[in-house]
Motif scaffolding. Structure first.
Motif, short mmCIF file in Angstrom:
data_model
loop_
_atom_site.label_atom_id
_atom_site.label_comp_id
_atom_site.label_asym_id
_atom_site.label_seq_id
_atom_site.Cartn_x
_atom_site.Cartn_y
_atom_site.Cartn_z
N ARG A 26 0.87 -1.19 0.00
CA ARG A 26 0.00 0.00 0.00
C ARG A 26 0.90 1.23 0.00
NH1 ARG A 26 -5.38 -0.10 0.79
NH2 ARG A 26 -6.34 -2.12 1.25
N SER A 27 0.77 2.04 -1.04
CA SER A 27 1.66 3.20 -1.21
C SER A 27 0.96 4.49 -0.85
CB SER A 27 2.13 3.28 -2.68
OG SER A 27 2.80 2.10 -3.06
N GLN A 28 1.67 5.33 -0.16
CA GLN A 28 1.16 6.64 0.20
C GLN A 28 2.33 7.63 0.23
OE1 GLN A 28 -2.12 7.13 0.53
NE2 GLN A 28 -1.70 9.34 0.53
N PRO A 29 2.49 8.47 -0.79
CA PRO A 29 1.60 8.74 -1.93
C PRO A 29 1.46 7.52 -2.84
CG PRO A 29 3.27 10.45 -1.68
CD PRO A 29 3.69 9.32 -0.81
N PRO A 30 0.37 7.46 -3.61
CA PRO A 30 0.09 6.29 -4.44
C PRO A 30 1.01 6.20 -5.66
CG PRO A 30 -1.56 7.96 -4.83
CD PRO A 30 -0.72 8.46 -3.70
N LEU A 31 1.01 5.01 -6.27
CA LEU A 31 1.71 4.85 -7.53
C LEU A 31 1.06 5.76 -8.57
CD1 LEU A 31 2.16 0.96 -7.68
CD2 LEU A 31 3.76 2.67 -6.85
N GLY A 32 1.86 6.26 -9.49
CA GLY A 32 1.37 7.24 -10.46
C GLY A 32 1.83 8.64 -10.12
N THR A 33 2.30 8.81 -8.88
CA THR A 33 2.90 10.09 -8.48
C THR A 33 4.42 9.91 -8.45
OG1 THR A 33 2.85 9.56 -6.11
CG2 THR A 33 0.89 10.59 -7.06
N PRO A 34 5.19 10.95 -8.66
CA PRO A 34 6.66 10.81 -8.68
C PRO A 34 7.21 10.16 -7.41
CG PRO A 34 6.00 12.95 -9.52
CD PRO A 34 4.76 12.33 -9.00
N GLN A 35 6.73 10.59 -6.25
CA GLN A 35 7.26 10.04 -5.00
C GLN A 35 6.86 8.58 -4.81
OE1 GLN A 35 6.33 12.37 -1.55
NE2 GLN A 35 7.27 10.93 -0.11
N GLY A 36 5.58 8.28 -5.13
CA GLY A 36 5.09 6.91 -5.01
C GLY A 36 5.84 5.96 -5.93
N ASP A 37 6.05 6.38 -7.18
CA ASP A 37 6.76 5.53 -8.14
C ASP A 37 8.21 5.32 -7.70
OD1 ASP A 37 4.51 5.31 -9.65
OD2 ASP A 37 5.09 6.79 -11.16
N ALA A 38 8.85 6.36 -7.20
CA ALA A 38 10.24 6.25 -6.77
C ALA A 38 10.38 5.28 -5.59
CB ALA A 38 10.78 7.63 -6.39
N THR A 39 9.45 5.36 -4.64
CA THR A 39 9.47 4.44 -3.49
C THR A 39 9.28 3.00 -3.94
OG1 THR A 39 8.56 6.16 -2.05
CG2 THR A 39 8.38 3.89 -1.28
N TYR A 40 8.34 2.80 -4.87
CA TYR A 40 8.07 1.45 -5.36
C TYR A 40 9.26 0.89 -6.13
CZ TYR A 40 5.58 -2.47 -7.53
OH TYR A 40 5.20 -3.72 -7.94
N ARG A 41 9.92 1.73 -6.95
CA ARG A 41 11.07 1.26 -7.72
C ARG A 41 12.21 0.85 -6.78
NH1 ARG A 41 9.72 5.51 -11.33
NH2 ARG A 41 11.23 6.89 -10.29
N ARG A 42 12.42 1.61 -5.72
CA ARG A 42 13.46 1.24 -4.76
C ARG A 42 13.13 -0.10 -4.11
NH1 ARG A 42 13.26 6.80 -3.42
NH2 ARG A 42 11.93 6.33 -1.61
#
Length: 740
Positions: A74-90
């Motif tokens: 569960r991402s917060q900020p969600p995927l699709g936002t720059p911060q959410g995508d960066a966290t998920y990629r890491r």
């Protein structure tokens, strides 16, 4: 028994030294046993269809990492936002580096296999780990990585087949430990009421713990030669505590009686072995026969439970006949000190008078007692006619367990089918795949894709939806096609593979109908095929156990009949015992079905209402354990009836006197067993909760309705036929006399 009694009573220190050495050597191995157990539902089915499919995928397709770990984020900020995508990629980058992870599939936001929610908050990531060796360590490393990586921006939960199986093993071990710690203080308090003395109270507990520690060490040794079920640990604890305390209760009571006749403690211990020891040995033998019935099915998973049960019973009997008398011989009158309670319920004369009066009332109206008791037991057993068995998977764990709770999010995304995949192997009968086979192969895939409840089919034939899954990019589509082609053809191109993904995680009760429609389609294809995957493995395991139950029952019935016939020199008594024990087990099975499967009163007992099936192991386990243990009470009662009968007491009076003398110890022992079994109801593995519930119900019914009402009433009605045995058979049977 005379020789054993003399040996133990004359050499008590040497006897205890042997047990002390055995216990000290056992502790390190017993501590390792739980981690070596397995909850694999298909354990031991080496020649099953699902196992053969797994073997072909490994040997002919080169698949060694078909074990899928599903990671819910569960991402917060969600995927699709720059911060959410960066966290998920890491997160993905770190996951790929976890030792044991061979492939990582990131969440997809579109297509039929969507693994990302529309708002971008929820996502599923798939990590492939080894299928067998190294699976658990790889999963543990993934969970450790998830714990380290989790933050306010990324909540991580892990599920999947391996996670669910490992949680079964872990929580079954925790439940067993918790049950022991919960039950022991309650049992100690009850024993204190029974004996009134602290030393006598500690002896039964010592015998139970001694037998459990050695049995668990033996179980650890067994894990090196076969798969051992996690339920074997629960069975050893139940039998070690329950039966061990029962036998010790009988032996200590007899020893205290012998002390009133002789001041010589060693002579009293010797007499205790010769009298009560015979009943203990015979009772243990009947329990061992019942547990040995589980060794008959050709399923290593079930056999391990049977072997563990036999080990526990034999060690419990051995400790009761050696270590306990040795301690009694050394203690002497000190067994009655310090006297904390003057009122000792189990040996109260008033209690004996009350039970004698009760027995007279029961035998005064035997027909009413037999008919009413039998009718009630049959009524309680009726729900068992609708019993459904299977492998419940994650639903066999209680809410609050991560691998179960994460499935809610998986289902929300419509990706539950990832945990219920069916693997199909099509055989070209020794021929290599050629372009001419393409149309036929494609037709089979299309037919499977069109079946109701099928979300998708993984094959080398991409559909427009598959291209959409790849994001519409031609490079991604070609990469997906290359991967699907590689996984769909064996290395020699003589076998074809198709993976069918249902539209949801199939509960056990829905698997047979889904399997039927798959086989119907495959039968019409003209291919020779094998059908596998986790759902098929679970179903094959359930069918194997269900098919083995009649064999187990017949073997246990036959062994028990012969033992009771020899002990009591009767044909009617063993037949009666088998029928009444079967009624008890049936009634307990009916109540468990009503609560666990149908959900009646499930919530107050902490049992989820969505399980839908009973664990496939439950019927055979409940039968073997309860049938054996209930024979303890049967032998305690019937041995006293026989003793009075051989003294020349009329049948009716012998029955009344036997109840008066044994009801106290039967009820005391039953309450102890009830506490042991009830402690398992408060665990987190539904199968263990079900076993504890079934055994608690069975022992309550057996020690009250059956043993104190139904059996005395039947013995009254049968009269002299209780002891009828053809003369030719009487001459050929060995003579055994039981006393307590």
């Amino acid at each position: 028994m005379r020789t054993l009694g003399q040996l133990v009573s004359r050499h008590p220190w040497a006897t205890l030294l042997v047990w002390l050495i055995a216990a000290l050597l056992s502790i390190p191995f017993a501590a390792r046993a739980p981690a070596a157990l397995t909850a694999d539902p298909a354990g031991g089915l080496q020649n099953s269809e699902a196992t053969r499919v797994t073997g072909l995928l490994r040997e002919r397709f080169g698949e060694t990492d078909t074990n899928t770990v599903v990671i819910v984020t569960r991402s917060q900020p969600p995927l699709g936002t720059p911060q959410g995508d960066a966290t998920y990629r890491r997160f993905l980058s770190g996951l790929e580096k976890v030792p044991g992870v061979t492939r990582v599939t990131a969440a997809q936001g579109s297509g039929p296999y969507r693994t990302r929610s529309g708002d971008g908050q929820l996502a599923l990531t798939l990590a492939q780990i080894p299928l067998e060796q190294g699976a658990t360590p790889a999963l543990q490393r993934i969970r450790s990585y998830a714990t380290r990586t989790e933050s306010a921006a990324l909540d991580i939960r892990v599920t999947g087949g391996q996670a669910i199986a490992d949680d079964f093993t872990t929580f079954a071990e925790d439940d067993t430990k918790r049950s022991e710690f919960t039950a022991l203080p309650l049992i100690g308090a009850l024993l204190l009421v029974v004996f009134g003395a602290l030393v006598a109270t500690g002896l039964p507990l010592a015998v139970g713990l001694l037998s459990i520690s050695v049995a668990m060490a033996a179980l650890y040794g067994l894990t090196h030669v076969m798969d051992v079920s996690t339920f074997a640990q629960s069975v050893i604890t139940m039998l070690g505590l329950g039966a061990g305390i029962d036998y010790a209760l009988l032996m200590v009571n007899r020893f205290r009686e012998e002390l009133r006749h002789t001041p010589d403690a060693r002579r009293a211990a010797e007499r205790t072995v010769q009298t009560a020891g015979r009943s203990v040995a015979f009772s243990g033998l009947t329990v061992a026969i019942a547990m040995a019935g589980l060794i008959l099915p050709p399923i290593a998973f079930v056999r391990s439970i049977g072997i563990g049960g036999v080990l526990a019973v034999l060690l419990t009997v051995l400790a009761s006949l050696t270590a306990l008398p040795a301690m009694l011989a050394l203690l002497g009158e000190r067994v009655n000190s310090p006297r904390l309670l003057k009122f000792t319920w189990a040996q109260s004369g008033a209690a004996s008078a009350a039970w004698t009066t009760f027995a007279r009332r029961v035998t005064a109206r035997p027909w009413a007692a037999v008919l009413a008791s039998t009718a009630l037991l049959l009524l309680l057993a009726a729900p068992a006619l609708k019993m459904r068995t299977g492998y419940a998977g994650a639903w066999g764990l209680t809410p609050g367990v991560e691998s179960r709770d994460a499935l809610t999010d998986v289902q929300t995304l419509g990706a539950g089918g990832l945990l219920s995949q069916f693997e199909v192997i099509l055989d070209l009968n020794g021929q290599r795949y050629t372009p001419a086979d393409r149309t036929r192969f494609q037709a089979v895939v299309a037919d499977l894709r069109a079946l109701p409840g099928v979300k998708g089919v993984l094959s080398p034939f991409l559909t427009p939806q598959d291209l959409q899954t790849a994001g519409g990019n031609s490079t991604d589509a070609l990469a997906a096609l290359s991967t699907l082609t590689r996984r769909s053809f064996s290395q020699d191109r003589r076998l074809l593979r198709v993976t069918v993904i249902p539209d949801r995680n199939l509960p056990a009760r829905e698997i047979p109908s889904f399997e039927t429609q798959l086989r119907r389609t495959l039968n019409a294809s003209g291919y020779t095929y094998l059908l596998g995957g986790a759902p098929i493995g679970g179903e094959e395991f359930s069918r194997a156990i269900t098919g083995a139950l009649p064999t187990v029952m017949l073997a246990v019935f036959a062994g028990t009949f012969l033992l009771l016939m020899i002990a009591f020199r009767s044909l009617l008594i063993p037949l009666k015992s088998i029928l009444m024990n079967a009624l008890t087990v049936g009634a307990a099975a009916g109540i468990v079905t009503l609560i666990v499967q149908e959900g009646f009163l499930a919530a107050p007992l902490g049992i989820p209402g969505d399980v839908g099936v009973l664990d496939a192991s439950l019927p055979v386990l409940l039968f073997a354990v309860m049938f054996g243990l209930s024979m303890d009470y049967e032998i305690f009662l019937l041995s006293r009836v026989q003793e009075e009968h051989l003294r020349g007491v009329p049948n009716d009076e012998a029955v009344v006197l036997a109840v008066g003398h044994t009801a106290r110890i039967i009820t005391s022992a039953a309450i102890i067993m009830f506490i042991v079994f009830t402690a398992f109801i408060f665990g987190r593995v539904v199968a263990s909760k079900s076993i504890g519930l079934g055994l608690a119900v069975a022992v309550a019914l057996d020690a009250t309705l059956v043993r104190l009402i139904l059996v005395p009433a039947f013995l009254k009605l049968a009269g002299r036929w209780n002891w009828w045995l053809p003369r030719w058979l009487d001459r050929r049977l060995p003579h055994i006399r039981l006393e307590h």
